[in-house]
Design a protein around this motif. Structure first.
Motif, PDB file in Angstrom:
ATOM      1  N   UNK A 312       0.791  -1.235   0.000  1.00 47.96           N
ATOM      2  CA  UNK A 312       0.000   0.000   0.000  1.00 47.96           C
ATOM      3  C   UNK A 312       0.821   1.283   0.000  1.00 47.96           C
ATOM      4  N   UNK A 313       2.106   1.209   0.343  1.00 52.60           N
ATOM      5  CA  UNK A 313       2.866   2.418   0.661  1.00 52.60           C
ATOM      6  C   UNK A 313       2.960   3.383  -0.514  1.00 52.60           C
ATOM      7  N   UNK A 314       3.155   2.890  -1.715  1.00 51.09           N
ATOM      8  CA  UNK A 314       3.236   3.773  -2.884  1.00 51.09           C
ATOM      9  C   UNK A 314       1.939   4.545  -3.082  1.00 51.09           C
ATOM     10  N   UNK A 315       0.810   3.927  -2.747  1.00 46.95           N
ATOM     11  CA  UNK A 315      -0.476   4.618  -2.876  1.00 46.95           C
ATOM     12  C   UNK A 315      -0.644   5.679  -1.794  1.00 46.95           C
ATOM     13  N   UNK A 316      -0.025   5.476  -0.622  1.00 45.64           N
ATOM     14  CA  UNK A 316       0.012   6.536   0.392  1.00 45.64           C
ATOM     15  C   UNK A 316       0.751   7.752  -0.168  1.00 45.64           C
ATOM     16  N   UNK A 317       1.849   7.501  -0.877  1.00 49.19           N
ATOM     17  CA  UNK A 317       2.603   8.594  -1.495  1.00 49.19           C
ATOM     18  C   UNK A 317       1.751   9.280  -2.553  1.00 49.19           C
ATOM     19  N   UNK A 318       1.097   8.493  -3.400  1.00 57.95           N
ATOM     20  CA  UNK A 318       0.250   9.065  -4.445  1.00 57.95           C
ATOM     21  C   UNK A 318      -0.860   9.912  -3.837  1.00 57.95           C
ATOM     22  N   UNK A 319      -1.431   9.467  -2.747  1.00 59.80           N
ATOM     23  CA  UNK A 319      -2.487  10.233  -2.078  1.00 59.80           C
ATOM     24  C   UNK A 319      -1.974  11.615  -1.683  1.00 59.80           C
ATOM     25  N   UNK A 320      -0.747  11.684  -1.170  1.00 61.08           N
ATOM     26  CA  UNK A 320      -0.172  12.979  -0.782  1.00 61.08           C
ATOM     27  C   UNK A 320       0.145  13.841  -2.000  1.00 61.08           C
ATOM     28  N   UNK A 321       0.606  13.213  -3.072  1.00 66.83           N
ATOM     29  CA  UNK A 321       0.868  13.971  -4.304  1.00 66.83           C
ATOM     30  C   UNK A 321      -0.435  14.562  -4.836  1.00 66.83           C
ATOM     31  N   UNK A 322      -1.506  13.778  -4.803  1.00 67.83           N
ATOM     32  CA  UNK A 322      -2.808  14.269  -5.273  1.00 67.83           C
ATOM     33  C   UNK A 322      -3.269  15.444  -4.427  1.00 67.83           C
ATOM     34  N   UNK A 323      -3.116  15.327  -3.101  1.00 64.97           N
ATOM     35  CA  UNK A 323      -3.571  16.390  -2.209  1.00 64.97           C
ATOM     36  C   UNK A 323      -2.764  17.678  -2.396  1.00 64.97           C
ATOM     37  N   UNK A 324      -1.519  17.542  -2.798  1.00 61.00           N
ATOM     38  CA  UNK A 324      -0.692  18.735  -3.012  1.00 61.00           C
ATOM     39  C   UNK A 324      -0.839  19.282  -4.431  1.00 61.00           C
ATOM     40  N   UNK A 325      -1.522  18.529  -5.300  1.00 57.28           N
ATOM     41  CA  UNK A 325      -1.755  18.980  -6.668  1.00 57.28           C
ATOM     42  C   UNK A 325      -0.954  18.188  -7.677  1.00 57.28           C
ATOM     43  N   UNK A 326      -1.624  17.346  -8.440  1.00 54.95           N
ATOM     44  CA  UNK A 326      -0.947  16.521  -9.433  1.00 54.95           C
ATOM     45  C   UNK A 326      -0.340  17.384 -10.537  1.00 54.95           C
ATOM     46  N   UNK A 327       0.921  17.127 -10.893  1.00 58.12           N
ATOM     47  CA  UNK A 327       1.504  17.791 -12.061  1.00 58.12           C
ATOM     48  C   UNK A 327       0.950  17.147 -13.334  1.00 58.12           C
ATOM     49  N   UNK A 328       1.315  17.645 -14.513  1.00 59.40           N
ATOM     50  CA  UNK A 328       0.774  17.069 -15.757  1.00 59.40           C
ATOM     51  C   UNK A 328       0.994  15.566 -15.888  1.00 59.40           C
ATOM     52  N   UNK A 329       2.182  15.081 -15.524  1.00 62.56           N
ATOM     53  CA  UNK A 329       2.438  13.636 -15.653  1.00 62.56           C
ATOM     54  C   UNK A 329       3.198  13.136 -14.422  1.00 62.56           C
ATOM     55  N   UNK A 330       2.639  12.136 -13.756  1.00 60.31           N
ATOM     56  CA  UNK A 330       3.247  11.513 -12.578  1.00 60.31           C
ATOM     57  C   UNK A 330       3.505  10.048 -12.878  1.00 60.31           C
ATOM     58  N   UNK A 331       4.681   9.556 -12.502  1.00 59.33           N
ATOM     59  CA  UNK A 331       4.988   8.146 -12.666  1.00 59.33           C
ATOM     60  C   UNK A 331       5.033   7.494 -11.288  1.00 59.33           C
ATOM     61  N   UNK A 332       4.074   6.617 -11.036  1.00 61.38           N
ATOM     62  CA  UNK A 332       4.016   5.849  -9.798  1.00 61.38           C
ATOM     63  C   UNK A 332       4.902   4.625  -9.957  1.00 61.38           C
ATOM     64  N   UNK A 333       5.844   4.424  -9.033  1.00 64.96           N
ATOM     65  CA  UNK A 333       6.804   3.332  -9.185  1.00 64.96           C
ATOM     66  C   UNK A 333       7.015   2.596  -7.866  1.00 64.96           C
ATOM     67  N   UNK A 334       7.353   1.316  -7.978  1.00 68.43           N
ATOM     68  CA  UNK A 334       7.697   0.505  -6.802  1.00 68.43           C
ATOM     69  C   UNK A 334       8.544  -0.669  -7.256  1.00 68.43           C
ATOM     70  N   UNK A 335       9.330  -1.192  -6.318  1.00 73.77           N
ATOM     71  CA  UNK A 335      10.120  -2.399  -6.562  1.00 73.77           C
ATOM     72  C   UNK A 335       9.695  -3.460  -5.565  1.00 73.77           C
ATOM     73  N   UNK A 336       9.691  -4.718  -6.017  1.00 73.78           N
ATOM     74  CA  UNK A 336       9.268  -5.800  -5.140  1.00 73.78           C
ATOM     75  C   UNK A 336       9.865  -7.124  -5.542  1.00 73.78           C
TER      76      UNK A 336
END
Length: 350
Positions: A312-336
């Protein structure tokens, strides 16, 4: 013409039990120092992890008891079902839909066994229809939240107008081991925590952003980097190679290759939203992606407040990016585990 898949909402949830990193270090010292000769050197990871506090599904005393598979998995079933329900309900409410509008639910989890899966256990509470399609996915580890969104977007694309709910739930704490006197286990007790995140996707109009493309890269010969070791007591973490130097050396060309398949370049990305595996991993990612030191600020904030919750952690980050205002293009990334890098490119909805 294919309908664009839109991200309608993202939500997060954590258990009620919270511990500070200082409390965790003290418990680790009491549990390991007398039995593990190298503990005093390893305990520094509690200070250098970048974590201030974490949420756990059980009170701290529970983890100090002799625990076997049955006790650990019982805690997983109860806690994960509750977190699944909480995160999903928030995501649905934020998207303006109810449970009976969900056509497909993708469940991501690798820290316990649930058959029936978590989606079935939460179905009546959330009001899912009897014909909802259920897609439980196991084994993706820290990459699970990003890979789950990718899978959910493809399922939404296949049936335009259908509503896809993706929920990532991990209770890493049920794998905390007091019996394993290894460096890997002590590092795990310093990093991991519990949490859930959910998102709603639909091919159609509106939404927060368009899912532009997604992809994965798996490096051959890397099964030993990360995973679970299974024994009679429970799950035990595998860290046979240091992840920060591997990420710094290998992540940029892997992501560049994923983007190229979608006709994009690294320079087309306005904001990277990365899974914060640890403080050293975040620094390695900034170096590898040629970002300014401190650029991954939301990653550091999520790590400080919640620790590494795996999928879930990457989506926690995305949630904060959304709340601060999404830029034109965001790349969500994770390694596992795999060892795999997973990416999803999001464009702000027009």
């Amino acid at each position: 013409m294919a309908h664009p898949v839109k991200l309608l909402s993202v939500s997060t949830a954590v258990p009620v039990h919270m511990i500070t990193q200082r409390e965790a270090a003290q418990v680790a010292h009491e549990s390991f120092s007398a039995r593990f000769d190298d503990f005093e050197r390893l305990v520094k990871v509690f200070e250098s992890s970048g974590i201030l506090r974490r949420h756990l599904v059980q009170p701290l005393d529970w983890y100090l008891k002799p625990l076997g598979w049955s006790e650990r998995n019982a805690a997983y079933l109860e806690g994960a079902t509750a977190l699944f329900t909480d995160a999903a309900a928030k995501a649905l409410a934020a998207a303006g839909v109810t449970g009976d509008a969900v056509d497909t639910v993708v469940t991501i989890s690798s820290t316990g066994l649930a058959t029936p899966a978590l989606d079935a256990r939460a179905a009546e509470t959330l009001g899912f229809r009897s014909d909802v399609e259920r897609v439980p996915v196991f084994g993706l580890g820290c990459a699970g939240g990003v890979s789950g969104m990718s899978l959910g977007a493809r399922l939404a694309q296949a049936r335009p107008g259908s509503t896809v709910l993706v929920v990532a739930v991990e209770l890493c704490s049920v794998a905390f081991r007091m019996d394993k006197l290894t460096k890997e286990n002590i590092v795990a007790t310093a990093l991991f925590a519990d949490g859930a995140a959910a998102c709603v996707l639909r091919a159609g109009e509106g939404g927060l952003a368009r899912v532009e493309m997604s992809g994965q890269h798996t490096w051959p010969g890397t099964l030993d980097i990360m995973g679970w070791d299974v024994d009679d007591i429970g799950l035990g973490v595998i860290f046979d190679r240091a992840i920060p130097p591997f990420a710094e050396a290998n992540i940029a060309p892997a992501i560049a290759g994923i983007l190229a398949r979608g006709g994009l370049k690294l320079t087309d990305i306005d904001r990277f939203a990365c899974h914060p595996g640890g403080a050293k991993v975040i620094t390695a990612l900034e170096r590898a992606l040629t970002l300014e030191q401190g650029a991954l600020d939301h990653e550091r904030a999520v790590l400080a407040d919640f620790g590494n919750m795996s999928a879930p952690t990457a989506l926690f980050v995305l949630d904060r990016v959304i709340r601060s205002g999404l830029p034109p293009r965001t790349l969500l990334t994770a390694m596992g585990p795999g060892f795999t890098a997973s990416c999803v490119s999001l464009q702000v909805a027009a």
